[in-house]
Design a protein around this motif. Structure first.
Motif, mmCIF file in Angstrom:
data_model
loop_
_atom_site.group_PDB
_atom_site.id
_atom_site.type_symbol
_atom_site.label_atom_id
_atom_site.label_comp_id
_atom_site.label_asym_id
_atom_site.label_seq_id
_atom_site.Cartn_x
_atom_site.Cartn_y
_atom_site.Cartn_z
ATOM 1 N N ALA A 139 0.810 -1.217 0.000
ATOM 2 C CA ALA A 139 0.000 0.000 0.000
ATOM 3 C C ALA A 139 0.844 1.268 0.000
ATOM 4 C CB ALA A 139 -0.948 -0.011 1.194
ATOM 5 N N GLY A 140 1.907 1.266 0.791
ATOM 6 C CA GLY A 140 2.738 2.449 0.870
ATOM 7 C C GLY A 140 3.377 2.785 -0.467
ATOM 8 N N GLY A 141 3.638 1.762 -1.256
ATOM 9 C CA GLY A 141 4.210 1.978 -2.578
ATOM 10 C C GLY A 141 3.294 2.796 -3.475
ATOM 11 N N ALA A 328 12.307 7.146 1.933
ATOM 12 C CA ALA A 328 13.285 7.645 2.903
ATOM 13 C C ALA A 328 14.098 6.512 3.524
ATOM 14 C CB ALA A 328 12.593 8.440 4.000
ATOM 15 N N ASP A 329 13.582 5.281 3.440
ATOM 16 C CA ASP A 329 14.339 4.166 4.015
ATOM 17 C C ASP A 329 15.601 3.885 3.196
ATOM 18 O OD1 ASP A 329 12.632 3.468 1.964
ATOM 19 O OD2 ASP A 329 12.339 1.423 2.664
ATOM 20 N N GLY A 359 11.225 10.595 -0.515
ATOM 21 C CA GLY A 359 9.885 10.800 0.026
ATOM 22 C C GLY A 359 9.734 10.033 1.327
ATOM 23 N N GLN A 360 9.088 10.646 2.274
ATOM 24 C CA GLN A 360 8.880 9.973 3.559
ATOM 25 C C GLN A 360 7.892 8.824 3.402
ATOM 26 O OE1 GLN A 360 10.767 10.743 6.351
ATOM 27 N NE2 GLN A 360 11.825 11.961 4.798
ATOM 28 N N ASP A 405 7.616 15.372 1.844
ATOM 29 C CA ASP A 405 8.547 15.474 2.968
ATOM 30 C C ASP A 405 7.914 15.078 4.289
ATOM 31 O OD1 ASP A 405 10.718 16.214 1.521
ATOM 32 O OD2 ASP A 405 10.370 18.357 1.738
ATOM 33 N N THR A 406 6.632 14.910 4.297
ATOM 34 C CA THR A 406 5.998 14.518 5.548
ATOM 35 C C THR A 406 5.525 13.078 5.463
ATOM 36 O OG1 THR A 406 3.848 15.332 4.806
ATOM 37 C CG2 THR A 406 5.194 16.838 6.085
ATOM 38 N N ALA A 407 5.677 12.373 6.567
ATOM 39 C CA ALA A 407 5.201 10.996 6.629
ATOM 40 C C ALA A 407 3.683 11.024 6.516
ATOM 41 C CB ALA A 407 5.636 10.358 7.937
#
Length: 571
Positions: A139-141, A328-329, A359-360, A405-407
């Motif tokens: 999902a995060g992808g 960001a990882d 990107g966060q 830039d924000t999670a």
RNA sequence: GCGCCCGUAGCUCAGUGGAUAGAGCAACCGCCUUCUAAGCGGUCGGCCGGAGGUUCGAGUCCUCCCGGGCGCGCCA
């Protein structure tokens, strides 16, 4: 040139002339007038007086008064009057005619409105997503899917040729680990400790057995699984409407000897050394936090070595500019890559360093609790899962409304169950409403006269001017969005613009007995439609011409969605 | 310990050195005989994490501190 830019240029020239007329020096730097934040401050403001005050040793407001008078005396197009306010701003009030010019600009330019050729002749390779082919896209992808595709559109809006590229890490350990996990499931066993524990492997193992029978070895499992995974990545991406121009296989780099070549180039340039039976890059000397291994003790190459070969290959393929979007990882790899590229002679004006956009990460929340997003852990929420529940447009805009830039917290409960209050519908509804006006006019036999025959000067309502002001700023929004690699600026613009459209719709009836006003407003509606459709198009979000009215009794039931949208299960 | 990112309204977030810091959601009050009320208007809500500094002017730039996220593998 867009009207906005034209106005800025005109005012700029006028201000410079006024300074000269007052015998004042021009301050260094940019004196570009900017739009005011408040209506009562006029249309544009300039801070030249504030900046000149110290230089000429006078009170800022005195200087401002002088400049304002000179500006007013000038014969500047659309200029009505000037006021001095605050600590020494010169506020510039224009006649609404400039906004009428904006309307003409929009409707004559159509979908070309807001476009620029600032990046013409730039061939940009944009790499994004590039998730390992060891399972479905999580999902995060989805954030990188939405952001990458929108950024590609944003850059293209500035005249760039943009190539979307997906890098498949199909040569490394991850795929082997995946294969062992798949084979374990195939044999009815638990995957290894460090393997992939997602349930999708159980299903995949069953399919493997039904397709290839009972005698599958690890290599076969790996290759079959790899093909399956790539296929499912493509399918998931297609569901959200994203297509890559190139799927680049890491294996190709090894087959063609690109990695070996990179190693020997680095070695002969004196950037490597051997220690503990491994080959190292002297990256610390090139800005990295420490030196990095290129060739492991077992003779295999590291991710960095392969990635250097990949990026070198990309720059050799003739792109003017390379951009990568990374989570960001992976930020720890940026310096390593850049150090290696520099060692390879990349980083000159002819071959600039790849630009890495970080990107966060996305936090996924459900039932007030964080859901872990890891393919290795069992608890996987995939992009496909999300698309089962929400419309692709909803998913896209959710990812795009926030700066990278924000999670980002993707709250599945909010996005799914409260989709009636989703910004997507708000914006799409504005588009549908404007389209609806056009249909209603047709029904009533009201046809739009040619633009040149419409009297736009009747557009004086604050709602009308508000729409046009927002449209005047749209080209600048696109340009800034491209410069800052910030597609969310387009998203926030269109949300704000939709709000103005709704206000106009409510307060300014378009089809009335006043024929002249009706004509002007029909054109204004058309300009608004163009703005909404264009911004939504850049974001990759649909702009439905019709959205059915939600029945009040059924507001908890299935949402009425526009054309081309799948019916999400909302109950 | 070192590096990068973040900290703004109850919540989620905008805000590329400018005036009185904005939006959506949530809460409350109004507005459908007229182009779709998934809408519009209003009220409530803020020591912009803290302290210094630069500047005519700081949410924005610099330094330090506090808090959170992510890295710092011969994994990818």
């Amino acid at each position: 040139m867009a009207i906005y830019a034209l106005i800025i240029e005109t005012l700029n020239t006028a201000i410079l002339a006024s300074l000269e007329a007052c015998g004042l020096p021009a301050p260094t730097g940019d004196l570009t007038p900017e739009p005011t934040a408040r209506r009562e401050h006029g249309d544009f403001q300039t801070n030249v007086a504030l900046r000149l005050a110290k230089i000429v040793g006078r009170a800022p407001r005195d200087v401002a008064v002088e400049i304002a008078a000179a500006l007013e005396a000038s014969n500047t197009a659309h200029l009505d009057h000037c006021e001095v306010a605050g600590p020494g701003f010169v506020n510039i009030f224009l006649r609404p005619t400039w906004l009428h010019d904006v309307l003409t600009d929009v409707v004559t330019s159509q979908s070309a409105y807001g476009r620029s050729d600032a990046l013409a002749n730039q061939r940009i390779n944009l790499e994004f997503v590039s998730a390992n082919p060891t399972g479905p896209l999580h999902a995060g992808g989805g954030r990188w899917v939405a952001v990458g595709d929108a950024l590609a559109n944003v850059l293209a809006s500035q005249g760039a040729t943009v190539h979307r590229e997906y890098y498949l890490n199909d040569a490394g350990n991850q795929l082997d680990t995946f294969a062992r996990s798949l084979l374990a499931r195939y044999s009815g066993e638990e995957p290894p400790e460090d393997g992939y524990h997602g349930e999708y492997l159980i299903e995949m193992a069953q399919l493997l057995r039904s397709e290839l029978g009972d005698d599958v070895d690890e290599l076969t499992a790996r290759e079959w699984g790899y093909e399956q995974n790539v296929k499912s990545l493509r399918e998931d991406l297609a569901r959200i409407g994203v297509y890559f121009d190139t799927w680049f296989s890491e294996r190709l780099l090894h087959e063609r000897g690109n990695v070996v070549e990179v190693l020997s180039t680095l070695e002969s340039a004196g950037h490597t050394y051997v220690k503990d039976d491994a080959t190292w890059l002297n990256s610390e000397a090139l800005g990295d936090q420490r030196d990095r291994v290129l060739v492991k003790r077992d003779g295999s190459t590291t991710y960095l070595a392969n990635d250097l070969a990949y990026h070198l290959d990309k720059s050799r393929r003739g792109w003017d500019y390379l951009i990568d979007i990374w989570g960001a990882d992976h930020h720890g790899q940026v310096k390593s890559l850049q150090a290696g590229m520099e060692a390879l002679g990349i980083g000159t004006s002819e071959s600039p360093q790849p630009e890495i956009i970080l990107g966060q990460l996305v936090k996924l929340e459900r039932g007030g609790e964080l859901v872990r997003l890891s393919k290795r852990a069992g608890n996987v929420v995939t992009l496909s899962d999300i698309l089962d529940e929400v419309d692709p447009d909803v998913a896209r805009l959710t990812f795009l409304l926030q700066g990278i830039d924000t999670a980002l917290t993707f709250d599945l409960d909010v996005v799914t169950s409260q989709s009636m209050e989703n910004p997507v519908f708000y914006v799409q509804y504005a588009h549908a409403r404007v389209c609806s006006i056009g249909r209603r006019a047709d029904e009533q036999g009201v046809t739009r006269v040619a633009l040149k025959d419409a009297d736009l000067s009747v557009l004086l309502h604050e709602r009308e001017l508000d729409l046009l002001r927002a449209l005047s700023e749209y080209p600048g929004v696109l340009a800034t969005s491209a410069e800052l690699r910030a597609p969310h600026r387009v998203a926030t613009w269109v949300r704000d613009f939709a709000s103005r459209v709704h206000g106009f719709y409510r307060d300014c009836r378009v089809i009335t007995n006043d024929a002249a006003l009706t004509q002007a407003r029909l054109w204004l509606a058309e300009a608004s439609r163009i703005g909404l459709a264009d911004a939504l198009g850049i974001l990759g979000v649909g702009a439905p011409a019709v959205m059915e009215r939600l029945d009040e009794d059924e507001d908890e039931a299935e949402g009425a969605l526009g054309e081309g949208q799948n019916q999400g299960s909302l109950g």
